[in-house]
Write a protein that holds these residues in place. Structure first.
Motif, PDB file in Angstrom:
ATOM      1  N   CYS A 196       0.848  -1.192   0.000  1.00 44.16           N
ATOM      2  CA  CYS A 196       0.000   0.000   0.000  1.00 44.16           C
ATOM      3  C   CYS A 196       0.883   1.241   0.000  1.00 44.16           C
ATOM      4  O   CYS A 196       1.831   1.335   0.776  1.00 44.16           O
ATOM      5  N   TRP A 198      -0.042   4.333   0.798  1.00 44.99           N
ATOM      6  CA  TRP A 198      -0.363   5.336   1.824  1.00 44.99           C
ATOM      7  C   TRP A 198       0.413   5.023   3.104  1.00 44.99           C
ATOM      8  O   TRP A 198       1.179   4.045   3.146  1.00 44.99           O
ATOM      9  N   ASP A 199       0.201   5.807   4.140  1.00 46.80           N
ATOM     10  CA  ASP A 199       1.006   5.625   5.345  1.00 46.80           C
ATOM     11  C   ASP A 199       0.211   5.968   6.608  1.00 46.80           C
ATOM     12  O   ASP A 199       0.648   6.767   7.436  1.00 46.80           O
ATOM     13  N   CYS A 200      -0.952   5.343   6.749  1.00 47.89           N
ATOM     14  CA  CYS A 200      -1.786   5.633   7.920  1.00 47.89           C
ATOM     15  C   CYS A 200      -1.036   5.254   9.196  1.00 47.89           C
ATOM     16  O   CYS A 200      -0.328   4.247   9.235  1.00 47.89           O
ATOM     17  N   PHE A 202      -1.880   4.059  12.046  1.00 45.78           N
ATOM     18  CA  PHE A 202      -2.236   2.879  12.847  1.00 45.78           C
ATOM     19  C   PHE A 202      -2.003   1.575  12.100  1.00 45.78           C
ATOM     20  O   PHE A 202      -2.354   0.506  12.590  1.00 45.78           O
ATOM     21  N   CYS A 203      -1.446   1.656  10.881  1.00 45.20           N
ATOM     22  CA  CYS A 203      -1.421   0.486  10.001  1.00 45.20           C
ATOM     23  C   CYS A 203       0.015   0.073   9.684  1.00 45.20           C
ATOM     24  O   CYS A 203       0.915   0.905   9.588  1.00 45.20           O
ATOM     25  N   ALA A 205       0.660  -2.056   6.941  1.00 45.13           N
ATOM     26  CA  ALA A 205       0.757  -2.563   5.569  1.00 45.13           C
ATOM     27  C   ALA A 205       1.929  -1.895   4.850  1.00 45.13           C
ATOM     28  O   ALA A 205       2.694  -2.531   4.125  1.00 45.13           O
ATOM     29  N   TRP A 206       2.083  -0.586   5.054  1.00 48.24           N
ATOM     30  CA  TRP A 206       3.128   0.157   4.337  1.00 48.24           C
ATOM     31  C   TRP A 206       4.509  -0.082   4.923  1.00 48.24           C
ATOM     32  O   TRP A 206       5.513  -0.063   4.220  1.00 48.24           O
ATOM     33  N   ASP A 238      -4.788  -4.790  -0.004  1.00 46.33           N
ATOM     34  CA  ASP A 238      -5.059  -3.778   1.022  1.00 46.33           C
ATOM     35  C   ASP A 238      -5.985  -2.696   0.491  1.00 46.33           C
ATOM     36  O   ASP A 238      -6.897  -2.258   1.178  1.00 46.33           O
ATOM     37  N   VAL A 239      -5.702  -2.227  -0.707  1.00 49.51           N
ATOM     38  CA  VAL A 239      -6.547  -1.210  -1.342  1.00 49.51           C
ATOM     39  C   VAL A 239      -6.789  -1.671  -2.782  1.00 49.51           C
ATOM     40  O   VAL A 239      -5.895  -1.582  -3.626  1.00 49.51           O
ATOM     41  N   ARG A 268     -10.303   2.236  -0.518  1.00 52.73           N
ATOM     42  CA  ARG A 268     -10.421   3.528   0.144  1.00 52.73           C
ATOM     43  C   ARG A 268     -11.475   4.366  -0.563  1.00 52.73           C
ATOM     44  O   ARG A 268     -11.690   4.205  -1.768  1.00 52.73           O
ATOM     45  N   LYS A 307      -5.202   9.513   7.441  1.00 53.80           N
ATOM     46  CA  LYS A 307      -5.877   8.804   6.352  1.00 53.80           C
ATOM     47  C   LYS A 307      -5.723   9.544   5.026  1.00 53.80           C
ATOM     48  O   LYS A 307      -5.998   8.998   3.956  1.00 53.80           O
TER      49      LYS A 307
HETATM   50  S1  SF4 Z   1      -5.060   1.691   6.424  1.00 51.51           S
HETATM   51 FE1  SF4 Z   1      -5.343   1.133   4.285  1.00 51.51          FE
HETATM   52  S2  SF4 Z   1      -4.725   2.975   3.145  1.00 51.51           S
HETATM   53 FE2  SF4 Z   1      -3.917   3.199   5.224  1.00 51.51          FE
HETATM   54  S3  SF4 Z   1      -1.795   2.414   5.054  1.00 51.51           S
HETATM   55 FE3  SF4 Z   1      -3.128   0.715   5.768  1.00 51.51          FE
HETATM   56  S4  SF4 Z   1      -3.718  -0.373   3.937  1.00 51.51           S
HETATM   57 FE4  SF4 Z   1      -2.933   1.615   3.297  1.00 51.51          FE
END
Ligand code: SF4
Length: 514
Positions: A196, A198-200, A202-203, A205-206, A238-239, A268, A307
């Motif tokens: 992913c 993006w760089d939220c 709390f996540c 994935a990135w 993820d997206v 998203r 977000k």
């Molecule tokens: S919450 Fe979704 S959009 Fe945000 S970094 Fe994680 S996978 Fe990516």
């Protein structure tokens, strides 16, 4: 060599809404099989510990590989590793997956020598080399990219060369009919893209995938889809459909081949609005469910989670998703700081909208930025409570009252979408499932109260803690994001990865590889 690949048991979330095939472990298993090893796979979401030990005793694997994507599974895996090593002292035991990658060193310490290594990053990339080392010279294990042992670390993990090279070993699962996702019963999983951009906050994935975004080529994706027998398919990206072209190409190939399935995907709000045509097209192909990561219904919350989308856009996306006539699910993050009034506002909102709303609890997870900024405040380091259904940060309300409010809010979902209300709306579908011997969906409809219960959730905090998580060194106001990564960020098309917290990353112009 004989490799036993193991997915750990179910957690709170998986007990009710869905049970999904362990796709990542199937890829690792396939990579090992392609390298000439004999592989068995057991998924403890669908089988028992007794089944596991039966295989261990009878088959006597040389290598046991556990998948750990979820922190809450750490204690179970450590205990299984210890018991397995007692039975098979010469076996080589390893752990991989998201969570294992972020807590590698402490995982090994909990194992007290029974876990030989943690393999960080993409297991399909490194498992052949690791197995080669185990077979010929165990001391060479620390030369494998991504390996962490009690004695030290190997080189940094590597990306898989191409997502087209490997298809998951779906045939290794013994109980495929047990996988389902709500009304999609049975349901398989498929991966079209990985990572992913993006760089939220709390996540992870990135941070796991170095903010890369890679795609399976449309031909290979559809080839994989053709091999799936189940009528339901969870697209695990993820997206989903960040790149309209990729989504269209896969969709067109599906249409050409006349593949008929029902799909669930996650995306998203801004991607949905930008690529409306793709989602509309997929509706005609069988897109039945969509999950939108809304997370907050106030601007401050969206900013806190970084977000990078406005509230207005999220609501616009929700409207658009509704207009497509597909079932939409959204998640909201409940902050432990919420008081009764806040819960009441959210509850009312949930009641007013037709969507399925799941509520998770804001939890600093290793591998996320909030882990570095908020983890010092944590009230418990019991891994089992890190499942985003328990409050690990201090709650404004007394803890028990927090759970009462939380479950009361989650109850809205039960009232609207489970039990008799759901059965009334889905009676034909449910009857069809039962006629085909599929009982997962119907059973799920009445499970809510046995899984979500404030007394049980509160009591979980009183359990004796055998294994405790380690905290990061010191709380930081602003984290150098490069420290967070498992797979190193590569930069995209000559552009450096943007480290600032404010600047928007324009993903519409991204290529298919990082
Ligand atoms: S919450 Fe979704 S959009 Fe945000 S970094 Fe994680 S996978 Fe990516």
């Amino acid at each position: 060599m004989k490799l036993l690949a193991v997915h750990p048991g179910p957690l709170m979330y998986t007990k009710i809404y869905m049970r999904l095939e362990p796709l990542g472990l199937e890829l690792v298993a396939q990579a090992a099989r392609q390298a000439g090893h004999e592989v068995h796979l057991i998924d403890l979401q669908a089988e028992t510990h007794t089944d596991y030990f039966t295989i261990v005793h009878r088959w006597k694997p040389d290598v046991v590989a556990f998948s750990c994507n979820y922190l809450a599974n750490v204690p179970e895996i450590v205990d299984l590793a210890k018991l397995t090593k007692e039975t098979l002292p010469r076996s080589f035991i390893l752990v991989g997956g998201h969570s294992a990658s972020f807590v590698a060193q402490e995982f090994l310490e909990h194992g007290e020598g029974t876990i030989d290594c943690v393999l960080k990053g993409e297991g399909d990339a490194a498992i052949p080399q690791l197995l080669l080392a185990v077979a010929h010279d165990r001391r060479a294990v620390t030369k494998v990219p991504g390996v962490t042992t009690l004695d030290g670390e190997g080189p940094p993990p590597r990306f898989v060369e191409s997502l087209d090279e490997l298809r998951p070993a779906r045939d290794l699962l013994r109980h495929r009919h047990k996988y389902y996702l709500g009304v999609l019963d049975p349901c398989a999983s498929i991966e079209f893209t990985r990572g992913c951009p993006w760089d939220c906050s709390f996540c992870s994935a990135w941070t796991f995938y170095g903010r890369s975004y890679r795609a399976v080529s449309p031909d290979k994706a559809v080839e994989d889809l053709e091999r799936i027998k189940e009528p339901g398919v969870f697209i695990v990206d993820d997206v989903a459909f960040i790149q309209a072209k990729h989504g269209f190409e896969i969709g067109e190939a599906i249409a050409r081949k006349g593949i008929k399935k029902q799909y669930y995907l996650e995306t998203r709000g801004d991607v949905l609005l930008r690529n409306k045509d793709v989602f509309q097209f997929w509706k005609t192909l069988g897109l039945a469910y969509m999950f939108l990561g809304i997370e907050a219904i106030d601007e401050a919350g969206l900013k806190r989670y970084r977000k990078r989308i406005s509230l207005g856009k999220n609501f616009e996306a929700l409207e658009y998703a509704r207009s497509l006539g597909i079932m939409v699910a959204i998640n909201l993050i409940a902050d432990p700081d919420w008081d009764r009034e806040r819960f009441e506002v959210v509850r009312q909102w949930c009641l007013e909208i037709p969507e399925i709303v799941t509520i998770s609890v804001n939890t600093p997870y290793p591998g996320t930025e909030t882990w570095h900024t908020e983890s010092r405040k944590v009230q418990t380091r019991d891994y089992r409570l890190y499942d985003i259904q328990h409050a690990v940060l201090p709650t404004r309300l007394p803890l028990f009252e927090f759970y009462q409010e939380l479950v009361k809010t989650q109850q809205v979902l039960n009232t609207k979408h489970l039990g008799w209300a759901a059965l009334r709306d889905t009676v034909q579908i449910a009857a069809g499932h039962l006629l085909r011997g599929q009982t997962n969906f119907v059973k799920m409809l009445w499970k809510f109260n046995s899984v979500y219960n404030p007394k049980l959730q509160y009591a979980d905090h009183q359990q004796p803690v055998k294994y405790e998580m380690r905290l990061p060194p010191a709380p930081q106001e602003k984290v150098n994001s490069k420290l967070l990564y498992i797979l190193p960020p590569r930069g995209r098309h000559g552009r450096a990865i943007d480290d600032s917290t404010e600047q928007f990353v324009d993903t519409t112009r991204m290529g298919t590889s990082a």
